[in-house]
Design an enzyme around this catalytic site. Structure first.
Site, PDB file in Angstrom:
ATOM      1  N   ASP A  68       0.808  -1.224   0.000  1.00 54.51           N
ATOM      2  CA  ASP A  68       0.000   0.000   0.000  1.00 54.51           C
ATOM      3  C   ASP A  68       0.840   1.273   0.000  1.00 54.51           C
ATOM      4  O   ASP A  68       0.295   2.383   0.050  1.00 54.51           O
ATOM      5  CB  ASP A  68      -0.949   0.007   1.213  1.00 54.51           C
ATOM      6  N   ARG A  93       0.253  -1.367   7.734  1.00 51.25           N
ATOM      7  CA  ARG A  93       0.730  -0.166   7.046  1.00 51.25           C
ATOM      8  C   ARG A  93       1.722   0.646   7.876  1.00 51.25           C
ATOM      9  O   ARG A  93       2.362   1.562   7.353  1.00 51.25           O
ATOM     10  CB  ARG A  93      -0.450   0.720   6.633  1.00 51.25           C
ATOM     11  N   HIS A 169     -11.920   6.726   4.120  1.00 55.38           N
ATOM     12  CA  HIS A 169     -11.063   7.912   4.198  1.00 55.38           C
ATOM     13  C   HIS A 169     -11.836   9.123   3.668  1.00 55.38           C
ATOM     14  O   HIS A 169     -12.702   8.981   2.784  1.00 55.38           O
ATOM     15  CB  HIS A 169      -9.798   7.735   3.335  1.00 55.38           C
ATOM     16  N   CYS A 263      -5.940   8.650  -4.055  1.00 60.15           N
ATOM     17  CA  CYS A 263      -5.171   7.834  -3.112  1.00 60.15           C
ATOM     18  C   CYS A 263      -3.746   7.585  -3.604  1.00 60.15           C
ATOM     19  O   CYS A 263      -2.842   7.351  -2.806  1.00 60.15           O
ATOM     20  CB  CYS A 263      -5.858   6.485  -2.885  1.00 60.15           C
TER      21      CYS A 263
END
Lengths: 288, 403
Positions: A68, A93, A169, A263
């Site tokens: 990610d 993450r 988000h 993103c």
């Protein structure tokens, strides 16, 4: 209308190690394979489109085991050359942070940290608009982070509760277009958040449920160009009526991990002067 | 048993409606809140901060609520025991002592919130060896007493908003001469009856005007009927009560025809002198010098009275405390069990009483002068309900209801 003062310089990370290796949002399914060649091509097209629109792109070196890292929007929050490192909720993450911090430290940014115990996932949950950062909370970032974040950014931060776990988000629910307009997804916020956005955005364009779930709001704006992962006709007509050029860049390989165009980018040139827009009215029993 | 916690929320909590949301979440959960330490930023770039005490019906409800509030950025504030410092000498408090209000107060001792025994304004809090806490006036603190310093570990509870048949309900403004008196008196009588039925004691504080207006017999009736349990007054009230009984005058003026007799101005002095000759009011009653009136009934019915002196007193009567500190202490000693207080045409004694009364005591201040009632509230006795009327009329009507 006046174009956004930011969105001409982005940090991006090539998808060399991208994949769905874990599941931390409702879109991720490990049994779904990512076509890495296709992902590389889509990412490349996004870079080319941004550059065509007049932006520059800095590159973060991909790291094995950190699929990610490609979603640089979550690396941190930037204002006036100061970088507030993210504190990720999910352990998967958290190792990204060292690489993010190293890049910013090596590129002339002032690196600062949120206090321990305050989770915040960077620009993915904090977008500037009219002198204020709107900041999503509940799914990934903590409401309690907004005070320290505001102090570190030197700008007001107004937290907005995200109530739909699919839109985890803020950047899946809110897209500033210029100094007055934004794509907004009221269905993803609680009633207080809706009032806050209503008071802040003079000309909002409200997305329908299917439009927001298609990640319509996860778009990148470069001047008058809106780079979108998908553009439903109703949204496209409005954007064109407002004078924007819409470019759709297919990023469906990244949608498998719950991320769209926004993103994949982190604006490095945000410089919010610190003047806030009007606060919302305190109607409907909220006033005390 | 209700449980409470303090949470803190900070940042742009006004513009983001976070504060409004947090308060709504508390109310929606059926809990109550009290905000304190609220700092609102001056501009919309300044951060704001609020500490909120959340009170829920039980621990379980509170824990669930606090967990939900945390989601919205309201974090639990670690609570600490109250800090204490020893008094260095008798009658002197350590610097930084906590100054009390008359509201119900709790002190955190050994991790537990304990009720303060006797709420009283303008005192200190002393933690007793057994872990209890009580208010102690400055002059009564003794060297070595652990006195609470600072505000941590102390909390006060605002009085409940009155519900049901409370007289506070029909008085939207606290003090007014524009209220139907009949109805007011009937409601006060009702409250006194209810208080007595619940085992409470009734305190009256009388000024000399009670006698001048001819209401002495009404008060005497109330004492005789057992309505009044304790009396606070000064030298003047007691003197004129006795004067009116013995000589039929009040400050020399006959209560019957109002025509001042020659030498009437010295009547009260002669009365004081005769009581002093006998040593006390009780002795004057026993001797047959006093044969009626308020003081007579108090003696006969063992209703305790405290007469506080002042610098302009004539005599004074032998029962009068000439040491004001001793007078206040004597008043304090009579307060346990008092749930209703009537302040009748008295300014100085009403304020003195207001100073030692807990806020939970239902207080009615009856005076022809609105300023007296207002003054009492301004001195911190916010619970006082003012009734602006002639005290004589008021007492006659009250006695009709209760005797």
């Amino acid at each position: 209308m006046t174009a956004l003062t930011w969105g001409r310089r982005f940090l991006m990370c090539p998808p060399e190690h991208f994949g769905v290796l874990y599941e931390i949002n409702p879109w991720m399914h490990r049994e779904v394979d990512v076509d890495l060649d296709r992902a590389r091509a889509q990412w490349g097209e996004l870079v080319a489109t941004l550059v065509d629109a007049g932006a520059t792109v800095d590159l973060l070196e991909p790291q094995p085991g950190l699929p990610d890292l490609v979603f640089t929007a979550n690396a941190g929050t930037v204002n006036h050359g100061r970088y507030v490192a993210s504190r990720f909720r999910h352990p998967n993450r958290q190792p990204e942070v060292d690489h993010d911090v190293a890049w910013f430290a090596g590129h002339g940014f002032e690196v600062v940290d949120l206090p321990e115990g305050t989770g915040h996932e960077g620009a993915g949950d904090a977008l500037p608009f009219r002198g204020v950062f709107l900041s999503g909370y509940r799914s990934r970032s903590d409401a309690g982070a907004h005070g320290p974040l505001s102090a570190l950014l030197g700008a007001p931060v107004r937290p907005i509760e995200l109530v739909d776990p699919r839109l985890y988000h803020l950047d899946l629910t809110f897209c500033p277009l210029d100094d007055r307009r934004a794509l907004v997804a009221p269905g993803a916020w609680d009633s207080y958040g809706r009032k806050v956005v209503e008071a802040l955005v003079p000309e909002p364009f409200a997305l329908e449920t299917d439009e927001m779930l298609a990640f319509c709001a996860n778009s990148v704006v470069v001047g008058h160009t809106v780079v979108m992962p998908v553009c439903p006709p109703r949204v496209g007509r409005q954007l064109e009526a407002w004078g924007f050029d819409v470019v759709v860049v297919t990023v469906d390989e990244f949608l498998k991990a719950g991320g769209g165009c926004r993103c994949l980018t982190l604006a490095l040139d945000v410089a919010i002067p610190g003047a806030a827009g009007p606060p919302p009215s305190m109607g409907n029993g909220a006033a005390r | 048993m209700s449980a409470s916690e303090v949470v803190e929320v900070e940042g742009h909590i006004i513009d983001s409606l976070i504060l409004a949301k947090v308060l709504d979440v508390i109310v929606d959960a059926g809990a109550d809140y009290r905000m304190f330490d609220v700092q609102i930023g001056h501009t919309n770039t300044d951060a704001s901060r609020a500490r909120i005490e959340v009170t829920a019906a039980d621990d379980g409800t509170l824990a669930a609520l606090v967990a939900e509030l945390q989601i919205h950025g309201a974090n639990r504030v670690a609570q600490v025991d109250a800090a204490t410092a020893p008094a260095e000498v008798d009658g002197v408090l350590p610097a930084g002592f906590y100054a009390t209000t008359n509201l119900p107060t709790q002190v955190r001792v050994g991790g537990h919130w304990v009720d303060v025994d006797n709420p009283e304004m303008d005192c200190s809090l002393v933690v007793l060896p057994d872990g209890r806490a009580r208010t102690v006036p400055m002059h009564r603190v003794r060297a070595g007493d652990p006195v609470v310093v600072g505000r941590d570990g102390v909390r006060v509870q605002p009085l409940d908003r009155p519900r049901g048949a409370s007289p506070f309900e029909f008085m939207s403004s606290d003090v007014s001469s524009e209220k139907p008196k009949e109805q007011l008196v009937a409601r006060v009588a009702e409250r006194i009856r209810a208080a007595k039925a619940a085992g409470g004691r009734v305190l009256v504080v009388c000024g000399p005007a009670v006698i001048h207006t001819g209401a002495g017999p009404a008060v005497a009736d109330l004492v005789r009927a057992g309505v009044i349990d304790v009396l606070f007054a000064g030298n003047g009230f007691a003197t004129h009560d006795i004067e009116s009984n013995v000589l039929g005058t009040s400050l020399g003026v006959p209560l019957g025809d109002g025509q001042p007799p020659e030498g009437g101005h010295s009547n009260h002095l002669r009365v004081i002198n005769e009581v002093r000759r006998r040593g006390s009011i009780a002795a004057a009653v026993a001797d047959g010098y006093i044969t009626g009136g308020v003081m007579f009934e108090c003696v006969g019915h063992q209703v305790p009275f405290v007469l506080g002196g002042s610098v302009r007193d004539d005599g004074p009567l032998p029962d009068v405390f000439t040491d004001v500190v001793a007078a206040a202490d004597a008043m304090r000693a009579e307060l346990p069990g008092v749930t209703v207080a009537l302040m009748l045409a008295s300014t100085l004694h009403a304020i003195a009483t207001g100073n030692v009364l807990p806020a939970g005591v239902e207080t009615y201040c009856v005076d022809i002068n609105q300023a007296v009632v207002t003054k009492l509230a301004d001195r911190g006795s916010h619970q006082a309900l003012g009734i602006v009327t002639d005290v004589g009329l008021f007492l006659h009507m009250l006695a009709q209801h209760l005797v």
